[in-house]
Design a protein around this motif. Structure first.
Motif, short mmCIF file in Angstrom:
data_model
loop_
_atom_site.label_atom_id
_atom_site.label_comp_id
_atom_site.label_asym_id
_atom_site.label_seq_id
_atom_site.Cartn_x
_atom_site.Cartn_y
_atom_site.Cartn_z
N ARG A 22 0.84 -1.20 0.00
CA ARG A 22 0.00 0.00 0.00
C ARG A 22 0.88 1.25 0.00
O ARG A 22 0.59 2.22 -0.70
CB ARG A 22 -0.94 -0.04 1.21
CG ARG A 22 -1.72 1.22 1.48
CD ARG A 22 -2.59 1.74 0.36
NE ARG A 22 -3.61 0.82 -0.09
CZ ARG A 22 -4.37 1.02 -1.16
NH1 ARG A 22 -4.23 2.13 -1.87
NH2 ARG A 22 -5.26 0.16 -1.54
N VAL A 23 1.95 1.22 0.80
CA VAL A 23 2.86 2.37 0.87
C VAL A 23 3.51 2.61 -0.50
O VAL A 23 3.59 3.75 -0.97
CB VAL A 23 3.93 2.16 1.97
CG1 VAL A 23 5.01 3.23 1.91
CG2 VAL A 23 3.27 2.12 3.34
N GLU A 24 3.96 1.55 -1.14
CA GLU A 24 4.56 1.67 -2.48
C GLU A 24 3.54 2.19 -3.50
O GLU A 24 3.85 3.02 -4.34
CB GLU A 24 5.12 0.32 -2.95
CG GLU A 24 6.32 -0.15 -2.17
CD GLU A 24 6.69 -1.59 -2.48
OE1 GLU A 24 7.88 -1.92 -2.32
OE2 GLU A 24 5.81 -2.40 -2.86
N PHE A 25 2.32 1.68 -3.40
CA PHE A 25 1.26 2.10 -4.31
C PHE A 25 0.94 3.59 -4.13
O PHE A 25 0.85 4.34 -5.10
CB PHE A 25 0.00 1.25 -4.08
CG PHE A 25 -1.15 1.58 -4.99
CD1 PHE A 25 -1.05 1.43 -6.37
CD2 PHE A 25 -2.34 2.05 -4.46
CE1 PHE A 25 -2.11 1.73 -7.21
CE2 PHE A 25 -3.41 2.35 -5.29
CZ PHE A 25 -3.30 2.19 -6.66
N ASP A 26 0.81 4.01 -2.89
CA ASP A 26 0.54 5.43 -2.60
C ASP A 26 1.69 6.31 -3.08
O ASP A 26 1.46 7.39 -3.64
CB ASP A 26 0.29 5.64 -1.11
CG ASP A 26 -1.04 5.05 -0.65
OD1 ASP A 26 -1.91 4.78 -1.51
OD2 ASP A 26 -1.20 4.83 0.57
N ALA A 27 2.93 5.86 -2.89
CA ALA A 27 4.09 6.61 -3.37
C ALA A 27 4.09 6.69 -4.90
O ALA A 27 4.40 7.74 -5.47
CB ALA A 27 5.38 5.98 -2.87
N MET A 28 3.72 5.59 -5.56
CA MET A 28 3.64 5.58 -7.03
C MET A 28 2.61 6.59 -7.50
O MET A 28 2.84 7.37 -8.42
CB MET A 28 3.29 4.19 -7.54
CG MET A 28 3.16 4.12 -9.06
SD MET A 28 2.50 2.55 -9.69
CE MET A 28 0.73 2.84 -9.51
N LEU A 29 1.45 6.62 -6.84
CA LEU A 29 0.40 7.55 -7.24
C LEU A 29 0.82 9.00 -7.01
O LEU A 29 0.54 9.87 -7.84
CB LEU A 29 -0.90 7.24 -6.49
CG LEU A 29 -1.57 5.92 -6.85
CD1 LEU A 29 -2.82 5.71 -6.01
CD2 LEU A 29 -1.87 5.82 -8.33
N ASP A 30 1.49 9.26 -5.88
CA ASP A 30 1.96 10.63 -5.61
C ASP A 30 2.97 11.08 -6.67
O ASP A 30 2.90 12.20 -7.17
CB ASP A 30 2.59 10.72 -4.22
CG ASP A 30 1.57 10.63 -3.10
OD1 ASP A 30 0.35 10.81 -3.38
OD2 ASP A 30 1.97 10.35 -1.95
N SER A 31 3.90 10.19 -7.01
CA SER A 31 4.90 10.50 -8.04
C SER A 31 4.23 10.71 -9.39
O SER A 31 4.56 11.64 -10.13
CB SER A 31 5.92 9.37 -8.11
OG SER A 31 6.79 9.56 -9.20
N LEU A 32 3.27 9.87 -9.71
CA LEU A 32 2.54 9.96 -10.96
C LEU A 32 1.81 11.30 -11.05
O LEU A 32 1.87 11.98 -12.08
CB LEU A 32 1.55 8.80 -11.07
CG LEU A 32 0.75 8.67 -12.34
CD1 LEU A 32 1.67 8.40 -13.53
CD2 LEU A 32 -0.27 7.56 -12.20
N CYS A 33 1.16 11.69 -9.99
CA CYS A 33 0.44 12.96 -9.96
C CYS A 33 1.39 14.14 -10.19
O CYS A 33 1.07 15.08 -10.92
CB CYS A 33 -0.32 13.13 -8.64
SG CYS A 33 -1.76 12.05 -8.53
N ALA A 34 2.55 14.07 -9.58
CA ALA A 34 3.53 15.15 -9.76
C ALA A 34 4.01 15.21 -11.20
O ALA A 34 4.16 16.30 -11.77
CB ALA A 34 4.71 14.94 -8.82
N LYS A 35 4.23 14.06 -11.82
CA LYS A 35 4.74 14.04 -13.19
C LYS A 35 3.68 14.45 -14.21
O LYS A 35 4.02 14.90 -15.30
CB LYS A 35 5.28 12.65 -13.53
CG LYS A 35 6.57 12.36 -12.80
CD LYS A 35 7.11 10.98 -13.10
CE LYS A 35 8.40 10.78 -12.32
NZ LYS A 35 8.90 9.44 -12.40
N LEU A 36 2.42 14.30 -13.86
CA LEU A 36 1.34 14.65 -14.78
C LEU A 36 0.65 15.97 -14.42
O LEU A 36 -0.42 16.27 -14.92
CB LEU A 36 0.31 13.51 -14.83
CG LEU A 36 0.82 12.19 -15.39
CD1 LEU A 36 -0.27 11.13 -15.32
CD2 LEU A 36 1.34 12.34 -16.80
N ALA A 37 1.28 16.74 -13.57
CA ALA A 37 0.68 18.00 -13.12
C ALA A 37 0.43 18.98 -14.27
O ALA A 37 -0.43 19.84 -14.17
CB ALA A 37 1.58 18.65 -12.07
#
Length: 183
Positions: A22-37
């Motif tokens: 879950r922690v890895e998944f949440d980190a992936m989503l946070d990173s993804l959101c930053a890259k697609l801002a």
């Protein structure tokens, strides 16, 4: 970003990929959101629709990994040149300086937008070969203009377009150099 991409995918029933905490998944989503801002709302909705069709797992209920989402995202809305750390780095590097000095920078920029990888020797050779007739034509037209010979409208347009492309590459190089200085 999460409201238009992540949440709709989760509402469709997509869950974290197998083997990811879950922690890895949440980190992936946070990173993804930053890259697609930089994405527009309509393009985020288009990306969500495309990603729903790329769900993984036996039941097709697993969230696509970030790399797959980013690969698809570039097809829908490529980042602007000034938003890409890779492009800035290449043009701030001696490779980018050489491309600018030798006139093949526009071809390098075109390829970088497409492949999003640090250029290898094959890509560099391809860029140089693709640029060669343009560099030669530009030099010939500039010489003709300097000699006082009139140029056709097409020739003048070619010069303006090529010079604008080179100026854009110089601008990207300066952005990369500013980023290096800030680091």
């Amino acid at each position: 970003m999460k409201r238009l991409l992540v949440e709709p995918l989760q509402q469709r029933g997509l869950v974290k990929p197998a083997g990811m905490t879950r922690v890895e998944f949440d980190a992936m989503l946070d990173s993804l959101c930053a890259k697609l801002a930089y994405f527009t709302e309509v393009n985020l909705m288009a990306l969500e629709e495309a990603m729903a069709g790329m769900a993984s797992g036996k039941a097709r209920d697993r969230f696509p990994i970030a790399q797959r989402i980013l690969e698809e995202a570039v097809k829908i809305q490529p980042p602007a040149d000034d938003a890409s750390p890779l492009i800035r780095a290449v043009f701030a590097h001696s490779l980018g300086h050489d491309a600018i000095a030798q006139g093949w920078a526009p071809e390098l920029l075109f390829e970088l937008r497409k492949v999003r990888l640090w250029p290898n020797s094959y890509l560099i050779l391809q860029c140089r070969e693709r640029a060669e007739p343009h560099v030669r034509r530009l030099a010939h037209l500039v010489d003709q203009r300097a000699a006082g010979r009139g140029l056709s409208g097409d020739d003048e347009a070619f010069i303006r377009k090529r010079e604008a492309a080179m100026e854009k590459c110089r601008w990207i190089s300066s952005l990369g150099q500013m980023s290096e200085g800030a680091a």
